[in-house]
Motif scaffolding. Structure first.
Motif, PDB file in Angstrom:
ATOM      1  N   GLY A  16      40.785  34.427  41.253  1.00  0.00           N
ATOM      2  CA  GLY A  16      41.625  34.052  42.346  1.00  0.00           C
ATOM      3  C   GLY A  16      42.998  33.760  41.435  1.00  0.00           C
ATOM      4  N   ASP A  19      43.478  34.920  37.728  1.00  0.00           N
ATOM      5  CA  ASP A  19      44.204  35.816  37.452  1.00  0.00           C
ATOM      6  C   ASP A  19      45.821  36.155  38.170  1.00  0.00           C
ATOM      7  OD1 ASP A  19      42.360  37.486  37.017  1.00  0.00           O
ATOM      8  OD2 ASP A  19      41.875  38.108  39.110  1.00  0.00           O
ATOM      9  N   LEU A  20      46.470  35.026  38.407  1.00  0.00           N
ATOM     10  CA  LEU A  20      47.404  34.798  39.000  1.00  0.00           C
ATOM     11  C   LEU A  20      48.170  33.871  37.821  1.00  0.00           C
ATOM     12  CD1 LEU A  20      49.247  34.517  41.058  1.00  0.00           C
ATOM     13  CD2 LEU A  20      48.902  32.484  41.995  1.00  0.00           C
ATOM     14  N   LEU A 146      46.493  38.592  45.545  1.00  0.00           N
ATOM     15  CA  LEU A 146      45.990  37.667  45.074  1.00  0.00           C
ATOM     16  C   LEU A 146      46.343  36.452  45.568  1.00  0.00           C
ATOM     17  CD1 LEU A 146      46.078  38.558  41.023  1.00  0.00           C
ATOM     18  CD2 LEU A 146      44.359  38.433  42.287  1.00  0.00           C
TER      19      LEU A 146
END
Length: 163
Positions: A16, A19-20, A146
């Motif tokens: 997460g 991805d952020l 996310l």
């Protein structure tokens, strides 16, 4: 990950968080005119930010971002979110979705993320606002999924290291 993107040191946020960071890096590097970006939690703590661009045209401060400090943008975004939220409450206007502050030397745009967090973007004065807001909306749509409670807690715990 770009050297201009930073999460609080020591953060091990897994997929997460990666991805952020990727979404934020894309926003900073691929949208013309974007100088710096900050994601701030609903309670005002900086969660993720870019390094301000150095030597940005028209900026009075060395470092390229507001006062050249990452925490300063997060602080301004948090305060602006609180102020506009209070104004919306007084005017019975519902939820604030977006705020734009147009200045001589740049623009500050703030959007609400679904969990109450805020995305703040500082741009050059002549940035294409429709392109910037479109890309911000994409970020907000993706980041909302996310920013799980676990990831927010982890980012908040590491936040004092940013300041």
């Amino acid at each position: 990950m770009s050297s201009r993107t930073r999460m609080a040191p020591g953060t091990n946020s897994g997929r997460g968080g990666a991805d952020l960071r990727w979404l934020l890096t894309r926003l900073v590097e691929e949208v013309p005119g974007v100088l710096s970006v900050a994601v701030v939690s609903a309670d005002g703590l900086p969660l993720l930010s870019s390094q301000p661009s150095s030597g940005a045209p028209g900026l009075a401060h060395p470092g390229g971002g507001p006062s050249g400090a990452v925490a300063d943008l997060a602080t301004v975004v948090s305060g602006l979110g609180s102020l506009t939220g209070g104004a919306a409450t007084l005017m019975e206007g519902g939820r604030v979705r977006q705020t734009l502050v147009a200045m001589d030397t740049g623009n500050l745009l703030v959007m609400t993320i679904s969990d109450g967090s805020l995305l703040g973007v500082y741009t050059v004065p002549d940035a294409d606002m429709s392109s910037v807001t479109y890309q911000m909306a994409l970020f907000v749509g993706r980041a909302g999924h996310l920013l799980t409670p676990e990831l927010r807690a982890e980012l908040r715990q590491a936040a004092p290291a940013i300041r």
